[in-house]
Design an enzyme around this catalytic site. Sequence first.
Site, short mmCIF file in Angstrom:
data_model
loop_
_atom_site.label_atom_id
_atom_site.label_comp_id
_atom_site.label_asym_id
_atom_site.label_seq_id
_atom_site.Cartn_x
_atom_site.Cartn_y
_atom_site.Cartn_z
N CYS A 77 0.00 7.01 1.73
CA CYS A 77 -0.14 6.83 3.18
C CYS A 77 -1.17 7.81 3.75
CB CYS A 77 1.23 6.93 3.86
SG CYS A 77 1.22 6.35 5.57
N HIS A 175 4.05 2.60 1.16
CA HIS A 175 5.02 3.60 0.70
C HIS A 175 5.75 3.05 -0.53
CE1 HIS A 175 4.83 6.58 3.92
NE2 HIS A 175 4.51 5.56 4.69
N GLU A 177 7.82 4.50 -2.36
CA GLU A 177 9.21 4.99 -2.37
C GLU A 177 10.11 4.19 -1.44
OE1 GLU A 177 7.46 7.10 1.17
OE2 GLU A 177 6.69 6.38 -0.76
#
Length: 193
Positions: A77, A175, A177
């Site tokens: 990001c 992202h 994650e």
Amino acid sequence: MKVVIINYGAGNIQSIKFALKRLGVEAILSDDETEIMNADKVIFPGVGEASSAMQKLKGSGLDKVIPTLKQPVLGICLGMQLLCNSSEEGKTEGLGIFDVDVLKFSTSVKVPQIGWNQIQNLKSELFKDISENEFMYLVHSFYAPLCEETIGTTEYGIQYSSALQKDNFYGVQFHPEKSSKAGEQVLQNFLNL
């Protein structure tokens, strides 16, 4: 394997740490130059505003350390955006690894882009076992235009770089994650590089 997540006060570091833990890796959070330089893999996260994040990097001297790293580095990001030449956000000078300037989305689209969007034109070991048009989770108002270092694209009003690579440096706008199984696969692929 020693994985270090750069901890410079501008990151979603806990969610990345948990995602790596699910993959069986106990990552270290650190802003220590020696620890970062000696890692097998380095993750450079980022959430927030570009100019203040860059000030934090300069304050700790990490702006000089990151460009010298030789092991695989993954910017996520804002981390990816800071690896670029510059950002329109706060007229910020970046680390200059990716030869592209980060721009603000035009007013013709809702900003920030928040939510799931597709990644396409995937080129890199980073996307091994990831399908073309896979959905990833994004939250951002600024983007990297298409350039020579683009290894993945996303459509949001325009087509932009959702992933970049140059030498040992990789960057993803999404992202991983927070992107379910596909995002975990991207992290696993990074660990396997």
